[in-house]
Design an enzyme around this catalytic site. Sequence first.
Site, PDB file in Angstrom:
ATOM      1  N   CYS A 115      24.525 -38.837  76.552  1.00 49.30           N
ATOM      2  CA  CYS A 115      25.576 -38.799  75.517  1.00 49.30           C
ATOM      3  C   CYS A 115      26.767 -39.678  75.878  1.00 49.30           C
ATOM      4  O   CYS A 115      27.498 -40.139  75.006  1.00 49.30           O
ATOM      5  CB  CYS A 115      26.058 -37.373  75.305  1.00 49.30           C
ATOM      6  N   HIS A 278      31.935 -38.249  70.608  1.00 51.44           N
ATOM      7  CA  HIS A 278      30.466 -38.173  70.561  1.00 51.44           C
ATOM      8  C   HIS A 278      30.102 -37.015  69.641  1.00 51.44           C
ATOM      9  O   HIS A 278      30.664 -35.924  69.739  1.00 51.44           O
ATOM     10  CB  HIS A 278      29.923 -37.946  71.976  1.00 51.44           C
ATOM     11  N   ASN A 308      22.868 -35.227  66.130  1.00 53.84           N
ATOM     12  CA  ASN A 308      23.361 -35.758  67.401  1.00 53.84           C
ATOM     13  C   ASN A 308      22.430 -36.901  67.820  1.00 53.84           C
ATOM     14  O   ASN A 308      21.265 -36.671  68.118  1.00 53.84           O
ATOM     15  CB  ASN A 308      23.364 -34.614  68.431  1.00 53.84           C
TER      16      ASN A 308
END
Length: 351
Positions: A115, A278, A308
């Site tokens: 991430c 993020h 995501n």
Amino acid sequence: MKTKIAGIGKYLPKRVVTNQELTTYMDTTNEWIIERTGIEERRYAEKHKETPTTMAAAAARIAIERAGITPEDIDFIIFATLSPDYYFPGCGVLLQRELGLTKTEIGALDIRNQCTGFVYGMSVADQFIKTGMYKNILLVGSEMHSMGLDFSDEGRAVTVIFGDGAGAVVLQPTDKENQGILNTVLHSDGTHAEELAMINPGSHGGYHLGPEKFGYPDPSIPGGVFVTQKMVDDNMLTPNMTGQLVFKNAVVKFPEVIKEGLAKAGLEKEDIDLLVPHQANLRISQFVQKVMGLPDEKVVNNIQKYGNTTAASIPIALCEAYEDGRIKEGDLVCLAAFGSGFTWGSVLVRW
Ligand code: UT7
């Protein structure tokens, strides 16, 4: 000399996968997914036709065009992904080939920081530009999670969150006073490495967690075994996540690392014009927004549409904000990420 974002692009595969569709594969509900994550739908790439590399190339072509250069001008590639086409070689060289870049006087670097991959990539690119080593760096984050998810009930907590997509930027030097990267902050803590991880296949041979769990290799083979039958039989070839632990750490580390970057630059949270976190979970981003005291128009959220997308989520969200006219010259943009590793970091950039 500072580093500016000269061009930005994104690519989202066409196929929309709604929460409703996921309920046909596993025991979940639209309500649960929306309540816990804010996600309404995500995109899945077309199997056998699209890969992290092809998606990255699509995003890169737009970024390159917007930077006003040609692919041949790229002198360094940085590719961040946790779902690469191959275990090795990395996607950097595959992207070079996909873009038809024939010159070999360029480097291609692969980043494995999940991430936080894009933030790490920005930091690396910034150092290369500041030292004068490169002038046109192509940085991409691209993920094809849909290839590696567990669509059984067992995998539901992880699978509903993730989506596919790619984002890219071209980074160049700038000597304009009110433009460019002000600083990047990077952190890591391997204590919880296995709490958000895809452990198999790998070369661990059971070292970290004990070999019994993974299956002993055949004693007649001199080396180890990368994939054991037990891994296949016991459904151990998909990602796992201790969601609440990750959540609890994320809501602390996000604000911490944003404040750290601001302090280093001698700025206050009120100076932020746009925060691009993020896109891990809408609840995490909302929590961070509240702690930072930022109004809605200063925070980018698009996880509702794309899920995501790990290393791709920041450049996709940044690109969308740019295309929506939410960023103007001189704006202070903050990028921040937290994820597997754990790793976390931030970037402060004057647009
Ligand atoms: O980008 C990488 C970083 N990743 C993250 O930042 C993720 C951070 N963590 C999270 O976003 C959240 O922890 C999740 C969204 C993953 C999970 O939400 P949660 O509120 O922490 O749920 P939970 O794991 O505590 O599970 C609560 C319940 C459980 O049932 P019981 O034991 O209470 O009966 C789960 O089995 O929800 C159940 N559950 C589901 N139910 C329906 C878990 N997944 C699902 C599902 N559909 N997909």
